[in-house]
Design a protein around this motif. Sequence first.
Motif, mmCIF file in Angstrom:
data_model
loop_
_atom_site.group_PDB
_atom_site.id
_atom_site.type_symbol
_atom_site.label_atom_id
_atom_site.label_comp_id
_atom_site.label_asym_id
_atom_site.label_seq_id
_atom_site.Cartn_x
_atom_site.Cartn_y
_atom_site.Cartn_z
ATOM 1 N N ASP A 1 0.805 -1.228 0.000
ATOM 2 C CA ASP A 1 0.000 0.000 0.000
ATOM 3 C C ASP A 1 0.835 1.274 0.000
ATOM 4 O O ASP A 1 0.294 2.371 0.061
ATOM 5 N N LYS A 2 2.148 1.159 -0.057
ATOM 6 C CA LYS A 2 3.025 2.321 0.075
ATOM 7 C C LYS A 2 3.239 3.124 -1.202
ATOM 8 O O LYS A 2 3.605 4.301 -1.122
ATOM 9 N N VAL A 3 3.040 2.545 -2.369
ATOM 10 C CA VAL A 3 3.407 3.214 -3.628
ATOM 11 C C VAL A 3 2.806 4.618 -3.749
ATOM 12 O O VAL A 3 3.541 5.586 -3.945
ATOM 13 N N PRO A 4 1.482 4.798 -3.608
ATOM 14 C CA PRO A 4 0.958 6.166 -3.751
ATOM 15 C C PRO A 4 1.429 7.094 -2.638
ATOM 16 O O PRO A 4 1.595 8.298 -2.858
ATOM 17 N N LEU A 5 1.681 6.545 -1.461
ATOM 18 C CA LEU A 5 2.148 7.370 -0.344
ATOM 19 C C LEU A 5 3.581 7.832 -0.564
ATOM 20 O O LEU A 5 3.913 8.994 -0.299
ATOM 21 N N LEU A 6 4.437 6.938 -1.041
ATOM 22 C CA LEU A 6 5.814 7.323 -1.333
ATOM 23 C C LEU A 6 5.868 8.359 -2.459
ATOM 24 O O LEU A 6 6.653 9.306 -2.407
ATOM 25 N N ARG A 7 5.014 8.203 -3.459
ATOM 26 C CA ARG A 7 4.968 9.173 -4.561
ATOM 27 C C ARG A 7 4.560 10.552 -4.034
ATOM 28 O O ARG A 7 5.174 11.571 -4.344
ATOM 29 N N LEU A 8 3.527 10.584 -3.211
ATOM 30 C CA LEU A 8 3.059 11.842 -2.629
ATOM 31 C C LEU A 8 4.141 12.468 -1.749
ATOM 32 O O LEU A 8 4.385 13.676 -1.797
ATOM 33 N N TYR A 9 4.803 11.638 -0.950
ATOM 34 C CA TYR A 9 5.886 12.120 -0.087
ATOM 35 C C TYR A 9 7.003 12.738 -0.921
ATOM 36 O O TYR A 9 7.506 13.817 -0.596
ATOM 37 N N LEU A 10 7.376 12.091 -2.001
ATOM 38 C CA LEU A 10 8.428 12.618 -2.877
ATOM 39 C C LEU A 10 7.983 13.897 -3.584
ATOM 40 O O LEU A 10 8.798 14.789 -3.825
ATOM 41 N N LYS A 11 6.703 14.015 -3.915
ATOM 42 C CA LYS A 11 6.205 15.248 -4.528
ATOM 43 C C LYS A 11 6.348 16.417 -3.564
ATOM 44 O O LYS A 11 6.695 17.523 -3.961
ATOM 45 N N ARG A 12 6.059 16.160 -2.289
ATOM 46 C CA ARG A 12 6.079 17.242 -1.300
ATOM 47 C C ARG A 12 7.465 17.539 -0.751
ATOM 48 O O ARG A 12 7.792 18.692 -0.495
ATOM 49 N N TRP A 13 8.267 16.495 -0.512
ATOM 50 C CA TRP A 13 9.546 16.700 0.168
ATOM 51 C C TRP A 13 10.745 16.118 -0.575
ATOM 52 O O TRP A 13 11.822 16.016 -0.002
ATOM 53 N N GLY A 14 10.578 15.766 -1.838
ATOM 54 C CA GLY A 14 11.683 15.211 -2.601
ATOM 55 C C GLY A 14 12.906 16.108 -2.614
ATOM 56 O O GLY A 14 14.038 15.639 -2.579
ATOM 57 N N TRP A 15 12.691 17.411 -2.634
ATOM 58 C CA TRP A 15 13.802 18.375 -2.627
ATOM 59 C C TRP A 15 14.635 18.238 -1.354
ATOM 60 O O TRP A 15 15.822 18.497 -1.353
ATOM 61 N N GLU A 16 13.994 17.813 -0.254
ATOM 62 C CA GLU A 16 14.677 17.702 1.031
ATOM 63 C C GLU A 16 15.236 16.304 1.276
ATOM 64 O O GLU A 16 16.329 16.146 1.806
ATOM 65 N N VAL A 17 14.471 15.278 0.902
ATOM 66 C CA VAL A 17 14.818 13.900 1.262
ATOM 67 C C VAL A 17 15.184 13.031 0.069
ATOM 68 O O VAL A 17 15.461 11.850 0.234
ATOM 69 N N GLY A 18 15.194 13.595 -1.116
ATOM 70 C CA GLY A 18 15.452 12.813 -2.328
ATOM 71 C C GLY A 18 16.733 12.009 -2.296
ATOM 72 O O GLY A 18 16.796 10.903 -2.836
#
Length: 148
Positions: free
Chosen positions: A103-120
């Motif tokens: 169940d993580k795929v859409p959550l990881l995508r959303l997380y990367l959209k919001r904070w990818g600049w910080e945690v990428g």
Amino acid sequence: MNASTRYIAPAGFEPMLNRIVNLLPKLGISVLNSRELAVRGRKSGEWRTTMVNLMVDADGARYLVAPRGQTQWVRNLRVAGGGELRLGRKTETFTATEVPDADKVPLLRLYLKRWGWEVGKFFEGVTKDATDAELAAIAPGFPVFRVS
């Protein structure tokens, strides 16, 4: 390193920078929905704190993602089953449910959209534009918890 042991420790100037950034939620300052996470230590029972990004999905559900992997806060949260989210003087008690890898795929995508600049840098080249298969492949190494 496999998914159950994946952990990226802070290096170089990161520990010093983390100490500074961790002060912000204590002062009541939230940067993009950041909070101070407080969880009881699984051995000591003492409160342990760190700053986290609290993610809210389109349905209003809230999640914590561990971009560094199997951190101490992740291990403590699994045992404690909940903790506190703090911002300044406001404290919210919560319970946590770990999200299954499937169940993580859409959550990881959303997380990367919001904070990818910080945690990428912790996502080993995987970005918000990755395929579902690429996100599913890395999902076991990124603990995700639903907060309620």
